[in-house]
Design a protein around this motif. Structure first.
Motif, PDB file in Angstrom:
ATOM      1  N   GLY A 240      17.073   4.811  10.778  1.00  0.00           N
ATOM      2  CA  GLY A 240      17.498   3.354  10.795  1.00  0.00           C
ATOM      3  C   GLY A 240      17.162   2.158  10.079  1.00  0.00           C
ATOM      4  N   SER A 241      16.590   1.085  10.695  1.00  0.00           N
ATOM      5  CA  SER A 241      16.527  -0.175   9.709  1.00  0.00           C
ATOM      6  C   SER A 241      15.213  -0.761   9.732  1.00  0.00           C
ATOM      7  CB  SER A 241      17.332  -1.298  10.303  1.00  0.00           C
ATOM      8  OG  SER A 241      17.296  -2.467   9.578  1.00  0.00           O
ATOM      9  N   ILE A 242      14.824  -0.803   8.650  1.00  0.00           N
ATOM     10  CA  ILE A 242      13.271  -1.728   8.362  1.00  0.00           C
ATOM     11  C   ILE A 242      13.557  -3.124   7.554  1.00  0.00           C
ATOM     12  CG2 ILE A 242      11.028  -1.288   7.313  1.00  0.00           C
ATOM     13  CD1 ILE A 242      11.355   1.727   7.271  1.00  0.00           C
ATOM     14  N   GLN A 243      13.048  -4.047   8.456  1.00  0.00           N
ATOM     15  CA  GLN A 243      13.567  -5.360   7.743  1.00  0.00           C
ATOM     16  C   GLN A 243      12.176  -6.177   8.142  1.00  0.00           C
ATOM     17  OE1 GLN A 243      17.334  -7.196   8.131  1.00  0.00           O
ATOM     18  NE2 GLN A 243      17.893  -5.466   9.124  1.00  0.00           N
ATOM     19  N   ASN A 244      11.904  -6.965   6.894  1.00  0.00           N
ATOM     20  CA  ASN A 244      10.710  -7.984   7.014  1.00  0.00           C
ATOM     21  C   ASN A 244       9.461  -7.285   7.438  1.00  0.00           C
ATOM     22  OD1 ASN A 244      12.924  -9.841   6.093  1.00  0.00           O
ATOM     23  ND2 ASN A 244      13.494  -9.858   8.169  1.00  0.00           N
ATOM     24  N   CYS A 245       8.844  -6.239   6.922  1.00  0.00           N
ATOM     25  CA  CYS A 245       7.971  -5.277   7.498  1.00  0.00           C
ATOM     26  C   CYS A 245       7.119  -5.179   6.126  1.00  0.00           C
ATOM     27  CB  CYS A 245       8.342  -3.993   8.050  1.00  0.00           C
ATOM     28  SG  CYS A 245       9.221  -4.173   9.563  1.00  0.00           S
ATOM     29  N   ALA A 246       5.544  -4.890   6.612  1.00  0.00           N
ATOM     30  CA  ALA A 246       4.723  -4.706   5.801  1.00  0.00           C
ATOM     31  C   ALA A 246       3.707  -3.628   6.283  1.00  0.00           C
ATOM     32  CB  ALA A 246       4.006  -6.007   5.565  1.00  0.00           C
ATOM     33  N   HIS A 247       3.445  -2.931   5.281  1.00  0.00           N
ATOM     34  CA  HIS A 247       2.056  -1.801   5.423  1.00  0.00           C
ATOM     35  C   HIS A 247       1.016  -2.062   4.477  1.00  0.00           C
ATOM     36  CE1 HIS A 247      -0.178   1.626   5.737  1.00  0.00           C
ATOM     37  NE2 HIS A 247       0.180   1.895   4.515  1.00  0.00           N
ATOM     38  N   SER A 248      -0.170  -2.001   4.841  1.00  0.00           N
ATOM     39  CA  SER A 248      -1.175  -2.010   4.113  1.00  0.00           C
ATOM     40  C   SER A 248      -2.068  -0.835   4.193  1.00  0.00           C
ATOM     41  CB  SER A 248      -2.290  -3.443   4.239  1.00  0.00           C
ATOM     42  OG  SER A 248      -3.515  -3.371   3.269  1.00  0.00           O
ATOM     43  N   GLY A 249      -2.669   0.069   3.298  1.00  0.00           N
ATOM     44  CA  GLY A 249      -3.533   1.077   3.515  1.00  0.00           C
ATOM     45  C   GLY A 249      -3.017   2.401   2.752  1.00  0.00           C
ATOM     46  N   ALA A 250      -3.790   3.597   2.943  1.00  0.00           N
ATOM     47  CA  ALA A 250      -3.348   4.680   2.370  1.00  0.00           C
ATOM     48  C   ALA A 250      -2.623   5.658   3.183  1.00  0.00           C
ATOM     49  CB  ALA A 250      -5.005   5.537   2.056  1.00  0.00           C
ATOM     50  N   VAL A 251      -1.611   6.125   2.413  1.00  0.00           N
ATOM     51  CA  VAL A 251      -0.770   7.119   3.049  1.00  0.00           C
ATOM     52  C   VAL A 251      -0.708   8.399   2.286  1.00  0.00           C
ATOM     53  CG1 VAL A 251       1.595   7.910   3.761  1.00  0.00           C
ATOM     54  CG2 VAL A 251       1.049   5.314   3.624  1.00  0.00           C
ATOM     55  N   SER A 252      -0.991   9.496   3.180  1.00  0.00           N
ATOM     56  CA  SER A 252      -1.152  10.851   2.535  1.00  0.00           C
ATOM     57  C   SER A 252      -0.480  11.914   3.258  1.00  0.00           C
ATOM     58  CB  SER A 252      -2.579  11.428   2.423  1.00  0.00           C
ATOM     59  OG  SER A 252      -3.520  11.356   3.647  1.00  0.00           O
TER      60      SER A 252
END
Length: 688
Positions: A240-252
């Motif tokens: 779908g759509s991701i707009q004006n978003c943010a992520h902080s942290g590890a991804v594994s």
């Protein structure tokens, strides 16, 4: 009673005049389910009001009933109170995770839903083709907005050709999620499933819906033996759509077959990601193919669906891909498969701590990538549309120095003024009409700071087992007010005293701890604060020793469990529960090894070492430890204290943390778990 301090500095650069929602009392779930809502009729102008955790559980229970039509379809709900779901005290059933998906309109109204804990470990063999969705919501086909959520999802399953999708807000999102903030870890551990994909994301596990103005902070980890693992900072699989978003942290992501990991999304099979960014390490490991990317692990247009990545960037601690039959690590995407020429990537950037290309690998086919590059201190100017208002050098300097997120209000302002990119310090002087909050939070216990969406209301909420005693604004007492209003521009310092409730309110899960034990209240305190856990679900083992690894983990938790990555002692295994704790403690001078390579994580903590841990952590917090020491010569075994530990032991005795027995301190004796709990209890009271 334990006095705890929460010291926060708020910068309110503009007071808004918009009305704020009434902030109701703090409600802790007791596991009950109400039989009605707190008011309203469920229509847009008169939504159902949810004023307690039991009423939120009632919404979940309604959707479990298979004998009625979906009761949430087209219905409006609004949260009217901060809610605590009591952590692992009770099992939370996702809203819309059973017979009916959620199909209404849920307005979180800016209130916090705290202590969501979904912790499931089962060996069930699900039916072939079954899909299970976990989060605050299960499957969302409606609209979820204005939710502030803190919690965790931990799933450990043995499956048979079935799928798990997990996120903090919802497991599957086929609707719309807007203006939501979630913090906490998502962990999915799967055995089996024969190439069936397993999904985990900070906001949602997978879906074809929309994420807009959403942020997540915390770790996301998916591990699937004999299956496909897909992990994304915001969403595992995005269609779908991701707009004006943010992520902080590890991804594994790891597994025996395929593993995909991305800062925003693990895999994109269609749709778009715009004006969004990710920060943190990204890693994928697999027996076959592993793909890790700053924005997306894997982009695939094989379903004839267009994919667009635009005006996004990644800043992180490294991108790692390790696959026996294919390893693909890219600053933007680990791997793209553009069989139909429908993939477009433009104006996207990634931090080049190492020499990453934009794409780690690509299949035969056509795609478009333009105006994309890495940024580092030595890069040339970025002359792009998105950043054209600023000089490349100043922009790059800010990007290289930037390491934290602003509040959701600042994110909204960044969309208005800066093409969706976060407003950095050097930019703020350009905008005198921007409202944002900048917090300087010291490690604290017993309560949380909640800020209304328009930044003019601050509410202080006690954690489970604590109450607010008194709050100060710029040193002036406001009594025990739980809500503060600000109407003038300026900087404000808020100090709040939270006190612990009596231990009798604690629900004791341990068979080897009883109310008559001298350490009972200390164990209750450590359990409430999640600083110490049991050696089993029903055992605390009070007379057992505590390892150096566990002590480092406790101090790390005191500091808020900051994410770490990098090299460690040789005997500290990567992936161990204490890996980040030991690394953080070493970097901040709190622990030292027996030599450069040896930490001895399993060695028991001595009383002298316990004093050193707490002394150095007090120094880390810039507490004054230069005075208040005690002459140790009064103890007959004082010569057993190593010279390097004498200041710490003296300080600990003076502060009442360590106590002698029969004229002896026993500095080289190992500390029991009960003793450590008692010392930590006094530490929270007398030092922090």
């Amino acid at each position: 009673m334990k006095k705890l301090l929460l010291a926060l500095t708020l910068a309110l650069l503009l007071a808004l005049t918009a009305a704020t929602p009434a902030l109701a009392a703090y409600d802790v779930w007791d596991g009950s389910v109400d039989s009605s809502f707190g008011g309203g009729s469920g229509v847009k102008d008169d939504p159902y009001l949810i004023k307690s955790a039991a009423q939120l559980a009632y919404l979940s229970a309604q959707l479990e009933n298979a004998n009625i039509a979906n009761p949430s379809a087209g219905v409006y709900y609004r949260l009217e109170s901060t809610i605590d779901l009591a952590g692992d005290e009770f099992d939370w059933t996702p809203i819309g995770g059973g017979h009916h998906p959620f199909a209404g309109y849920f307005d979180g109204n800016g209130y916090l839903i705290n202590s969501l804990a979904i912790d499931v470990s089962r060996q069930d063999h699900f039916a072939i083709g079954e899909i299970s969705a976990f989060g605050l919501f299960g499957v969302n086909n409606g609209e979820i907005s204005n939710v502030l959520l803190h919690g965790s999802v931990y799933l450990e399953y043995r499956l048979n050709n079935a799928e798990i999708s997990a996120g903090l807000i919802c497991g599957v999102n086929n609707g719309q999620i807007t203006d939501c903030e979630a913090s906490g870890d998502v962990t999915v551990l799967i055995d089996g499933s024969k190439l069936i994909a397993q999904y985990g994301g900070g906001i949602a596990g997978r879906g074809r819906g929309t994420l807009e103005h959403c942020t997540h902070s915390g770790a996301v980890s998916v591990s699937a033996a004999n299956a496909v693992s897909v992990a994304g900072g915001l969403i595992g699989l995005s269609e779908g759509s991701i707009q004006n978003c943010a992520h902080s942290g590890a991804v594994s992501s790891s597994g025996e077959t395929f593993a995909y990991a991305g800062g925003l999304s693990g895999r994109i099979n269609g749709g778009e990601a715009r004006n969004s960014y990710a920060a943190g390490a990204v890693e994928a490991q697999a027996f076959r193919k592993a793909a890790a990317g700053g924005l997306s692990g894997y982009c695939d247009d094989s379903e004839f669906r267009r994919i667009t990545l635009a005006n996004c960037y990644y800043r992180g601690n490294g991108i790692i891909a390790a696959g026996d039959y294919g390893s693909y690590a890219g600053g933007l995407s680990g791997y793209i498969e553009s069989a139909n020429g429908l993939i477009n990537i433009n104006h996207c950037y990634w931090q080049a701590a190492l020499e990453y290309k934009a794409l780690g690998g690509e299949s035969a086919g056509t795609y478009t990538i333009s105006e994309c590059s890495a940024f580092s201190g030595t890069d040339t100017l970025l002359n792009t549309v998105s950043f054209s208002r600023y000089s490349g050098e100043s922009l790059l300097a800010a990007l290289n120095a930037w390491a934290t997120f602003y509040s959701l209000d600042a994110w909204h302002a960044s969309v208005k003024y800066n093409n969706g990119y976060p407003l950095l310090d050097f930019q703020l002087a350009d905008y005198t009409d921007i409202d944002y909050i900048k917090l300087n939070i010291q490690p604290s216990f017993g309560g949380q700071l909640l800020v209304s969406d328009d930044s003019t209301v601050v509410m202080l909420v006690a954690d489970s087992g604590f109450v607010l005693k008194e709050v100060f604004v710029d040193g002036v007492s406001q009594g025990a007010k739980t809500k503060l209003r600000f109407s003038k521009n300026g900087y404000y310092t808020i100090e709040a005293d939270f006190v612990q409730q009596d231990a009798s309110t604690w629900s004791n899960p341990y068979r080897d701890i009883s109310a008559g034990d001298w350490y009972y209240s200390s164990v209750a305190c450590m359990s409430r604060l999640k600083l110490m856990s049991g050696t089993a679900t029903d055992r605390f083992s009070p007379q057992a020793t505590l390892s150096r690894a566990m002590m480092a983990t406790i101090v790390w938790r005191l500091a808020g469990s900051p994410f770490q990555s990098g090299s460690n002692f040789d005997d500290v295994a990567e992936g161990s529960y204490y890996y980040q704790a030991v690394l953080w403690s070493q970097r901040n001078g709190i622990v030292k090894g027996f030599d450069e390579a040896t930490f001895a994580p399993d060695a028991a903590v001595t009383r002298q070492q316990l004093a050193l841990f707490l002394y150095r952590y007090a120094q880390y917090l810039e507490k004054d430890v230069s005075d208040g020491t005690t002459e140790l010569g009064v103890y007959t075994d004082a010569e057993q204290i190593n010279d390097y530990a004498r200041p710490a032991v003296s300080w600990a005795v003076n502060r009442g943390l360590l106590e002698g027995d029969g004229g002896r301190l026993y500095p080289q004796a190992t500390a029991t778990r009960a003793q450590v709990a008692a010392v930590l209890d006094r530490y929270l009271n007398n030092v922090l």
